[in-house]
Structure formats: structure tokens, C-alpha cells
Design a protein around this motif. Structure first.
Motif, PDB file in Angstrom:
ATOM      1  N   PRO A   1       0.803  -1.234   0.000  1.00 16.31           N
ATOM      2  CA  PRO A   1       0.000   0.000   0.000  1.00 16.31           C
ATOM      3  C   PRO A   1       0.831   1.276   0.000  1.00 16.31           C
ATOM      4  CG  PRO A   1      -0.171  -1.156   2.108  1.00 16.31           C
ATOM      5  CD  PRO A   1       0.495  -2.090   1.156  1.00 16.31           C
ATOM      6  N   THR A   2       2.076   1.219   0.504  1.00 14.50           N
ATOM      7  CA  THR A   2       2.937   2.398   0.487  1.00 14.50           C
ATOM      8  C   THR A   2       4.057   2.272  -0.549  1.00 14.50           C
ATOM      9  OG1 THR A   2       4.386   1.486   2.206  1.00 14.50           O
ATOM     10  CG2 THR A   2       2.490   2.811   2.935  1.00 14.50           C
ATOM     11  N   GLY A   3       4.010   1.242  -1.384  1.00 14.21           N
ATOM     12  CA  GLY A   3       5.045   1.027  -2.381  1.00 14.21           C
ATOM     13  C   GLY A   3       6.129   0.070  -1.942  1.00 14.21           C
ATOM     14  N   ARG A   4       6.218  -0.187  -0.672  1.00 14.98           N
ATOM     15  CA  ARG A   4       7.211  -1.128  -0.150  1.00 14.98           C
ATOM     16  C   ARG A   4       6.835  -2.542  -0.583  1.00 14.98           C
ATOM     17  NH1 ARG A   4       8.431  -1.373   6.338  1.00 14.98           N
ATOM     18  NH2 ARG A   4       9.648  -3.306   6.406  1.00 14.98           N
ATOM     19  N   ALA A   5       7.813  -3.328  -1.015  1.00 16.95           N
ATOM     20  CA  ALA A   5       7.547  -4.653  -1.562  1.00 16.95           C
ATOM     21  C   ALA A   5       6.917  -5.580  -0.531  1.00 16.95           C
ATOM     22  CB  ALA A   5       8.843  -5.273  -2.085  1.00 16.95           C
ATOM     23  N   VAL A   6       5.902  -6.324  -0.966  1.00 19.86           N
ATOM     24  CA  VAL A   6       5.253  -7.325  -0.127  1.00 19.86           C
ATOM     25  C   VAL A   6       5.053  -8.593  -0.958  1.00 19.86           C
ATOM     26  CG1 VAL A   6       4.044  -5.588   1.258  1.00 19.86           C
ATOM     27  CG2 VAL A   6       2.910  -6.576  -0.747  1.00 19.86           C
ATOM     28  N   ARG A   7       4.933  -9.724  -0.266  1.00 23.78           N
ATOM     29  CA  ARG A   7       4.606 -10.983  -0.930  1.00 23.78           C
ATOM     30  C   ARG A   7       3.104 -11.192  -0.827  1.00 23.78           C
ATOM     31  NH1 ARG A   7       8.283 -14.939  -1.850  1.00 23.78           N
ATOM     32  NH2 ARG A   7       7.052 -16.592  -0.847  1.00 23.78           N
ATOM     33  N   ALA A   8       2.470 -11.246  -1.970  1.00 27.82           N
ATOM     34  CA  ALA A   8       1.010 -11.394  -2.022  1.00 27.82           C
ATOM     35  C   ALA A   8       0.666 -12.708  -2.705  1.00 27.82           C
ATOM     36  CB  ALA A   8       0.383 -10.232  -2.791  1.00 27.82           C
ATOM     37  N   SER A   9      -0.389 -13.351  -2.231  1.00 26.56           N
ATOM     38  CA  SER A   9      -0.818 -14.588  -2.871  1.00 26.56           C
ATOM     39  C   SER A   9      -2.196 -14.407  -3.488  1.00 26.56           C
ATOM     40  CB  SER A   9      -0.827 -15.745  -1.868  1.00 26.56           C
ATOM     41  OG  SER A   9      -1.738 -15.515  -0.820  1.00 26.56           O
ATOM     42  N   TYR A  10      -2.432 -15.148  -4.551  1.00 27.21           N
ATOM     43  CA  TYR A  10      -3.761 -15.223  -5.137  1.00 27.21           C
ATOM     44  C   TYR A  10      -4.064 -16.683  -5.405  1.00 27.21           C
ATOM     45  CZ  TYR A  10      -1.490 -15.509  -9.798  1.00 27.21           C
ATOM     46  OH  TYR A  10      -0.734 -15.875 -10.882  1.00 27.21           O
ATOM     47  N   ALA A  11      -5.329 -16.980  -5.636  1.00 31.22           N
ATOM     48  CA  ALA A  11      -5.759 -18.364  -5.838  1.00 31.22           C
ATOM     49  C   ALA A  11      -6.148 -18.565  -7.284  1.00 31.22           C
ATOM     50  CB  ALA A  11      -6.942 -18.684  -4.918  1.00 31.22           C
ATOM     51  N   GLN A  12      -5.783 -19.720  -7.834  1.00 29.20           N
ATOM     52  CA  GLN A  12      -6.091 -19.976  -9.240  1.00 29.20           C
ATOM     53  C   GLN A  12      -6.523 -21.423  -9.432  1.00 29.20           C
ATOM     54  OE1 GLN A  12      -3.106 -18.698 -12.011  1.00 29.20           O
ATOM     55  NE2 GLN A  12      -4.408 -19.001 -13.783  1.00 29.20           N
ATOM     56  N   ARG A  13      -7.535 -21.601 -10.252  1.00 25.60           N
ATOM     57  CA  ARG A  13      -7.962 -22.926 -10.688  1.00 25.60           C
ATOM     58  C   ARG A  13      -8.364 -22.806 -12.150  1.00 25.60           C
ATOM     59  NH1 ARG A  13     -12.389 -25.797  -7.130  1.00 25.60           N
ATOM     60  NH2 ARG A  13     -13.759 -24.264  -8.116  1.00 25.60           N
TER      61      ARG A  13
END
Length: 413
Positions: A97-109
Motif C-alpha cells: 500500500p505504500t510502495g514497499r515490496a510485499v509478498r502477495a498470494s492469489y488463488a487460481q484454478r
């Protein structure tokens, strides 16, 4: 164990006596419990809630048949719930949210991806938990969408909830190729406050794959973009915005609306007034206007994806719930969605929660046979949160004793 609100079961006229699982009479199905809770925010995820309830149920009724189906309503926990039900978790590094790198996950099928905005642009991702209402951005969510497109997704569900930003989705769209510039042609900074200086929106650079991609907004938020019930005024304070900040954010969203109206046409104004346009700091508006998204209640999207209908066909009792059950629950949160589906199958529903502020009449009207609260076991909120696992197991034992027969129990699954 104290039952906060106990409601006498109402037989379903379409099912007759078979709708009452506790009778234990010949010819009825052996008891089978479906556990479909949402998270207890700040305490346990939905999977953990279900696991501890199941442990308590089976301690009281050894060998009880139980199915766990963690759920969510489109906000935090949505990806986790879907991964438990056969979706693949994919992890990407994006700007938070502030531009700082984060690890985000999403779900896929298959070619369907579920992108939970809170995974990349959520309040819980703010550095040191310091709120940034004027500068927080939804850009990371757009970066996750782009990653999903790269893996072949052509239906993208955007779970909107728990956001730290109020930027009208400008960040999300910017990550997908849109350009938002000031009067001098320079790119405006990320965040809702900077939108006040917006002069032009160029959508010609949007990723061409978006034209053949279906977008679904999964959200229980029915707020419009602007006004007293809109993104800035209603939800800005939750993101750390004081009165002057709210005025700045409202002005920025208004400017975004004016510019997009000039860019895409007057239908932008009609979309801004739609329920859900104000979701996730107005990200709903940006997706509806520029991505052709359609909105569905978040809980319905999740329940369909996890296969709730099939699970209900096997159930004789359903247990659902969330951390706090209050007036917002009645506006379409996850437990209410489960109760509505269960009612169609004639299956009684028990609600569990950490805190319950609904009346007995509201609990009954929402379709719940009874409401159980951790606070009835441990009145101190901090201790209740810390001991939620043990309290849920005790709650499971009480539900088994009070709502399940002691005969006819079959092997668990």
C-alpha cells in the motif's frame, strides 16, 4: 457453556421431520455436521476455527461425521479459503500500500484467478501498522492482476475488502497500463490525496488482454463512491483519516469521477452511484468503469467456488460464524450467506462467534437456530482472543451435546 441466543428449530414444510437432525428416530439420516466458518479476525483464520470446532464436536461425539469448509466473504481470508478447496496458491512480490515490496498470494484454478486486494493493498501490510490514508495505493492489486493474466487467467475475481487506500482504483488501473496525469502532463503520485491534481486519464495503454478478461467484484460493501455513505466519508476513518483527511479524499474521488466522465462518458456518473462502487476505497468504481467488471456479493462467489451446495446435501447440521456478529453480519456477511443457502436445503444452522451483539429476535430472523459466543465462556475480550482455540473446542462439545443425538453416529471423514 452458555448459549447466548437459543432459537427453537422451525421445521421446514418442504422437508418435514427429516429436516430435524436431533430427533434420532428410525429412518432419519445419521448426523453429519458441516463446519463453514469465516475467520475470527485478530485471532484465528477460518481453517483454524473449523479445526478446533471439529475437535470439540468429536470429543463429545467420537466418530462423528464432520466436513470442514472454511469460507470468506471476498475480503481477508478469501484466498486461504479457496486454497483449502482445491485452488492453487500463487505467490508474487508486488508493491504494498505504500510502495514497499510485499509478498502477495492469489488463488487460481484453471483460467479463473481470485485476487484478494487485502493481500497487496491491505491495512495489515502498512509498515509498522502506521496508517497512510492520503498516500496508500491499490497499485499492488493491479500488479497481482497482471501476474494472473501472465499465468493464463481469463476470469478474475477481485475480492474487495480490508484495503488501506482510498484512491478510486487509480493505482490498480495504473499498474495495468492506465496513465493519470496533471495539467502539465506529469504522472500524479499514488494515493487518494494526489487525485485532487488529476487533469487527464489515458486508458489507451491498458493491457490488451483485459478486453477478453471477465472481471467479477466480490464484495459485501454496498457503498457508492461519494457522499455520506461513500468510500471516503464512511470508510476513511477506519483507515486513519481524520475529518480534514476525509475532505481531501472526497475531493480527490470527485475529481477522478469528473475526469473519467470526460474520458469514457456520462455512464461513469451512473456507475459511481451503484452499490459497491465505494468498495476498497473506491477500487470498485475503477474496476466497474474501466474493466467492465460486474459485482456479486462476495460470500456468494466464495460459496459457489468452494462447492457449498454439494456439501449441504450431505449435512444434517451446519455450524458457521465469524469473529463479531453484529448489524453488519445482517447486511450480507459470510454467516448470513451460509444460513440462506442452508435454509434452501432445510438444514438447521448454528452460529458461533467471539462477540455477539444481535438480539435473540435478530438471530432467529437471520435463520440461525442458536448463537454461541466465546464471551459467554470468557468475558474478558483479551483473554477470550488469546484462548480462542480452547474456547472453540469447548463450544464444539456443547453444540454436540445440545444439538446432536447420541445414537446413529457414523465414522468421520
Amino acid at each position: 457453556m452458555t448459549v447466548a441466543h437459543s432459537v427453537p428449530p422451525t421445521p421446514d414444510p418442504d422437508r418435514g421431520a427429516a429436516a430435524e437432525p436431533g430427533a434420532g428416530t428410525p429412518g432419519t439420516r445419521p448426523p453429519h455436521v458441516l463446519l463453514a466458518p469465516d475467520k475470527f479476525k485478530g485471532s484465528l483464520g477460518a481453517t483454524e476455527v473449523a479445526r478446533h470446532l471439529a475437535a470439540g464436536l468429536r470429543r463429545a461425539r467420537p466418530g462423528l461425521s464432520v466436513t470442514t469448509l472454511p469460507i470468506a466473504d471476498g475480503g481477508e481470508g478469501t484466498v486461504d479459503a479457496l486454497v483449502q478447496c482445491g485452488f492453487r496458491r500463487r505467490i508474487v512480490t508486488v508493491g504494498g500500500p505504500t510502495g514497499r515490496a510485499v509478498r502477495a498470494s492469489y488463488a487460481q484454478r484453471g483460467d479463473t484467478a481470485v485476487v484478494e486486494l487485502a493481500q497487496s493493498s491491505g491495512l495489515d501490510l502498512l509498515p509498522d501498522h502506521i496508517r497512510a490514508p492520503l498516500t496508500a495505493s491499490s497499485r499492488g492489486a493491479g500488479e497481482v492482476v497482471r501476474a494472473a493474466l501472465d499465468t493464463g487467467a481469463r476470469t478474475i475475481v477481485l475480492g474487495l475488502g480490508g484495503s488501506a487506500c482510498t484512491d478510486g482504483g487509480a493505482g490498480l488501473l495504473g499498474a495495468l497500463g492506465a496513465r493519470f496525469t496533471d495539467a502539465g502532463g506529469g504522472a500524479i503520485p499514488d494515493g487518494g490525496a494526489a487525485l485532487r491534481g488529476l487533469a487527464h486519464a489515458d486508458l489507451s495503454g491498458l493491457d490488451p488482454r483485459l478486453a477478453s478478461t471477465e472481471f467479477v467484484l466480490a464484495t459485501d460493501v454496498d457503498a457508492p463512491l461519494l457522499g455520506p455513505g461513500g468510500a471516503a466519508v464512511l470508510y476513511g476513518p477506519q483507515k486513519g483519516a481524520g475529518p480534514s483527511d476525509v475532505a481531501v479524499l472526497e475531493a480527490g474521488l470527485g475529481r477522478l469521477l469528473d475526469v473519467l466522465t470526460s474520458t469514457v462518458g456520462p455512464h461513469a456518473g451512473r456507475i459511481a452511484a451503484l452499490p459497491g462502487a465505494g468498495a476498497a476505497g473506491g477500487s470498485g468504481f475503477g474496476a466497474l468503469v474501466c474493466l467492465g467488471a460486474r459485482r456479486r456479493p462476495g460470500v456468494d462467489v466464495v460459496l459457489d467456488a468452494v462447492g457449498i451446495e454439494q456439501a449441504l446435501r450431505d449435512a444434517t447440521l451446519v455450524v458457521t460464524g465469524e469473529g463479531s456478529m453484529d448489524a453488519q453480519t445482517l447486511q450480507g456477511k459470510a454467516p448470513l450467506g451460509v444460513a440462506r443457502r442452508a435454509r434452501l436445503h432445510g438444514v438447521p444452522v448454528i452460529a458461533v462467534c467471539g462477540r455477539l451483539s444481535l438480539t435473540r429476535e435478530q438471530v432467529a430472523a437471520a435463520g440461525f437456530r442458536a448463537g454461541y459466543t466465546l464471551g459467554s465462556l470468557e468475558p474478558d475480550p483479551e483473554r477470550s482472543i488469546a484462548a480462542a482455540a480452547q474456547l472453540l473446542e469447548a463450544m464444539g462439545r456443547s453444540i454436540a451435546r445440545e444439538h446432536l443425538p447420541e445414537v446413529g453416529v457414523v465414522g468421520g471423514r
